[in-house]
Design a protein around this motif. Sequence first.
Motif, PDB file in Angstrom:
ATOM      1  N   ILE A 137       0.813  -1.227   0.000  1.00 22.37           N
ATOM      2  CA  ILE A 137       0.000   0.000   0.000  1.00 22.37           C
ATOM      3  C   ILE A 137       0.849   1.281   0.000  1.00 22.37           C
ATOM      4  CG2 ILE A 137      -2.066  -1.031   1.053  1.00 22.37           C
ATOM      5  CD1 ILE A 137      -1.114   0.252   3.736  1.00 22.37           C
ATOM      6  N   ALA A 138       2.185   1.094   0.082  1.00 21.52           N
ATOM      7  CA  ALA A 138       3.066   2.268   0.082  1.00 21.52           C
ATOM      8  C   ALA A 138       2.986   2.966  -1.263  1.00 21.52           C
ATOM      9  CB  ALA A 138       4.509   1.845   0.349  1.00 21.52           C
ATOM     10  N   THR A 139       3.076   4.285  -1.229  1.00 20.10           N
ATOM     11  CA  THR A 139       2.993   5.024  -2.485  1.00 20.10           C
ATOM     12  C   THR A 139       4.373   5.220  -3.117  1.00 20.10           C
ATOM     13  OG1 THR A 139       2.851   6.964  -1.076  1.00 20.10           O
ATOM     14  CG2 THR A 139       0.814   6.247  -2.130  1.00 20.10           C
ATOM     15  N   ASP A 140       5.426   5.143  -2.286  1.00 19.72           N
ATOM     16  CA  ASP A 140       6.735   5.307  -2.921  1.00 19.72           C
ATOM     17  C   ASP A 140       7.455   3.962  -3.023  1.00 19.72           C
ATOM     18  OD1 ASP A 140       9.204   5.849  -0.514  1.00 19.72           O
ATOM     19  OD2 ASP A 140       7.087   5.519  -0.026  1.00 19.72           O
ATOM     20  N   VAL A 141       8.283   3.897  -4.034  1.00 19.36           N
ATOM     21  CA  VAL A 141       8.940   2.658  -4.426  1.00 19.36           C
ATOM     22  C   VAL A 141       9.932   2.162  -3.377  1.00 19.36           C
ATOM     23  CG1 VAL A 141      10.636   1.809  -6.100  1.00 19.36           C
ATOM     24  CG2 VAL A 141       8.542   2.911  -6.889  1.00 19.36           C
ATOM     25  N   SER A 142      10.593   3.071  -2.678  1.00 23.58           N
ATOM     26  CA  SER A 142      11.612   2.610  -1.720  1.00 23.58           C
ATOM     27  C   SER A 142      10.974   1.923  -0.520  1.00 23.58           C
ATOM     28  CB  SER A 142      12.497   3.782  -1.283  1.00 23.58           C
ATOM     29  OG  SER A 142      11.710   4.757  -0.636  1.00 23.58           O
ATOM     30  N   ALA A 143       9.805   2.388  -0.079  1.00 21.62           N
ATOM     31  CA  ALA A 143       9.104   1.712   1.015  1.00 21.62           C
ATOM     32  C   ALA A 143       8.661   0.327   0.561  1.00 21.62           C
ATOM     33  CB  ALA A 143       7.898   2.527   1.464  1.00 21.62           C
ATOM     34  N   ARG A 144       8.195   0.250  -0.677  1.00 17.68           N
ATOM     35  CA  ARG A 144       7.797  -1.049  -1.238  1.00 17.68           C
ATOM     36  C   ARG A 144       8.984  -2.006  -1.233  1.00 17.68           C
ATOM     37  NH1 ARG A 144       3.135  -2.035  -4.408  1.00 17.68           N
ATOM     38  NH2 ARG A 144       3.182  -4.073  -5.397  1.00 17.68           N
ATOM     39  N   VAL A 198       5.496 -10.303  -9.050  1.00 16.80           N
ATOM     40  CA  VAL A 198       4.370  -9.393  -9.283  1.00 16.80           C
ATOM     41  C   VAL A 198       4.522  -8.149  -8.395  1.00 16.80           C
ATOM     42  CG1 VAL A 198       1.852  -9.158  -9.141  1.00 16.80           C
ATOM     43  CG2 VAL A 198       2.858 -11.329  -9.884  1.00 16.80           C
ATOM     44  N   TYR A 199       4.914  -8.410  -7.153  1.00 15.11           N
ATOM     45  CA  TYR A 199       5.103  -7.353  -6.151  1.00 15.11           C
ATOM     46  C   TYR A 199       6.152  -6.336  -6.607  1.00 15.11           C
ATOM     47  CZ  TYR A 199       5.815  -5.661  -1.276  1.00 15.11           C
ATOM     48  OH  TYR A 199       5.903  -4.927  -0.125  1.00 15.11           O
ATOM     49  N   LEU A 200       7.173  -6.854  -7.295  1.00  7.12           N
ATOM     50  CA  LEU A 200       8.297  -6.001  -7.710  1.00  7.12           C
ATOM     51  C   LEU A 200       8.002  -5.141  -8.933  1.00  7.12           C
ATOM     52  CD1 LEU A 200      11.307  -8.469  -7.271  1.00  7.12           C
ATOM     53  CD2 LEU A 200      11.023  -6.283  -6.079  1.00  7.12           C
ATOM     54  N   LEU A 201       6.944  -5.475  -9.674  1.00  9.09           N
ATOM     55  CA  LEU A 201       6.670  -4.771 -10.937  1.00  9.09           C
ATOM     56  C   LEU A 201       6.758  -3.250 -10.838  1.00  9.09           C
ATOM     57  CD1 LEU A 201       3.838  -6.939 -12.572  1.00  9.09           C
ATOM     58  CD2 LEU A 201       6.214  -6.737 -13.293  1.00  9.09           C
ATOM     59  N   PRO A 202       6.098  -2.629  -9.815  1.00  9.17           N
ATOM     60  CA  PRO A 202       6.188  -1.168  -9.744  1.00  9.17           C
ATOM     61  C   PRO A 202       7.624  -0.691  -9.483  1.00  9.17           C
ATOM     62  CG  PRO A 202       4.365  -1.967  -8.416  1.00  9.17           C
ATOM     63  CD  PRO A 202       5.184  -3.157  -8.798  1.00  9.17           C
TER      64      PRO A 202
END
Lengths: 262, 262
Positions: A137-144, A198-202
């Motif tokens: 649910i994080a909006t930025d990529v580094s948190a993801r 799939v999780y890594l796509l963004p």
Amino acid sequence: MPELSIGEYSLVYNLFSFTFATMFASFIFFVLARMQLTPRYRMAMVMSAIVVAVAGYHYFRIFESWEAAYVLQDGVYVASGQPFNDAYRYVDWLLTVPLLVAELIAVMTLAKGSGWLTARLAGAAALMVILGYPGEIATDVSARALWGFLSTIPFVYIVYTLWTELGPAIERQPGTVKVLLRNTRLLLLATWGFYPIVYLLPIVGVTGSTALIAIQVGYCIADVAAKCGYGVMIYAIARAKMTANNESVMDSADTALMPTPA
Amino acid sequence: MPELSIGEYSLVYNLFSFTFATMFASFIFFVLARMQLTPRYRMAMVMSAIVVAVAGYHYFRIFESWEAAYVLQDGVYVASGQPFNDAYRYVDWLLTVPLLVAELIAVMTLAKGSGWLTARLAGAAALMVILGYPGEIATDVSARALWGFLSTIPFVYIVYTLWTELGPAIERQPGTVKVLLRNTRLLLLATWGFYPIVYLLPIVGVTGSTALIAIQVGYCIADVAAKCGYGVMIYAIARAKMTANNESVMDSADTALMPTPA
């Protein structure tokens, strides 16, 4: 929510319906097919039935959330303003993923020590899901990326344990059973390994409608394989063990032929 | 979506309701009647139960999609703007059609080699459905014809395999069983052969509301025959095999006649 063409929206819509139907069909299979197994293998089918029932419920919710999140305007689907609820997937996994590892151990009908093994693997599985959610649910990529990394630690622990601790027990099984167990362990690794991709796509730069669609399609395929396909493999293992141990579900014809207990 | 009279709209509406009810009734029959069979024939009934449950779900969806696609205005039904979702049928067939062939092989309880035969036939059945879909949603007739032709290739393969490879195994069955198996194979050919006829209607010049109604009515009839009727035939085959092999499901009255355990 990015704008979608009718084709893009329908692809996801129909895939949700397909996945719901598959979970539903699998539920009927596991409930009915468990009676084709001797009682000691039935608990594994009970777990599979619970897994797909819970997943079916969540897919029904996801389906409705998808419908509510979009509205058709001038031939394209635009965000209705209602959020598409990603939490359903994580609640689903929190309940089902620990059961999936427990099921693999249950079907092996280990003589002893399986309780502690199950607790450690199921605990790690739950932790893996919990740590993944903040990243989703994080909006930025580094948190993801950070939460994704933390979530990978229990995943690696599960894989390590399945290969080291469960390995010797698998090798002791009779021929066909051994092959099926090895394949099921590989299926678990392959399908569970599909989720992080799939999780890594963004993170790797896939964004907008492509990311949205790829994530939903990817998770649906992974869920069908990891829950329905996996459950059918577990059934096949139980049947192979019954054949190897010369066990059969008794029917009346057999009963009639049996000598009466003294 | 072409304009429909109240009678035309209601015909399709009521037929969807009829088909849903028939799937639902058949589900109850297959689940309950499987206990009248000895365990080795029960998996065929489990497959039938899954087939009609999945079909029932999709008919419920089709029914709702039909209602949403039309709105009554000045005594006629006109398109509401919401699409009538044809994908439900194809998702349904993708799940059920492979099961229908697998069921025929399951009820024969072949000694060995049935796994590979089932995999080939079920795979061809899935391919047949997948290749048909692009033609069904195509707006021009030539695309419909092309995909219809491609879809026919796996269909011909299935028919060929059922007659050549399964033929000798059918001929080895005892009297009544042999006749029933031959009839079921014919039923499969007749009902499955009905789908392409419906599919071809727009190509042979049937268009507008006539085509829409004929396609829906045709697919409903074919689905009831191919799923419910076919499943009942499979049940009859299992019963005939039990009679031929002198197998029986014991009930309490029989148990009472058994020598009591000491």
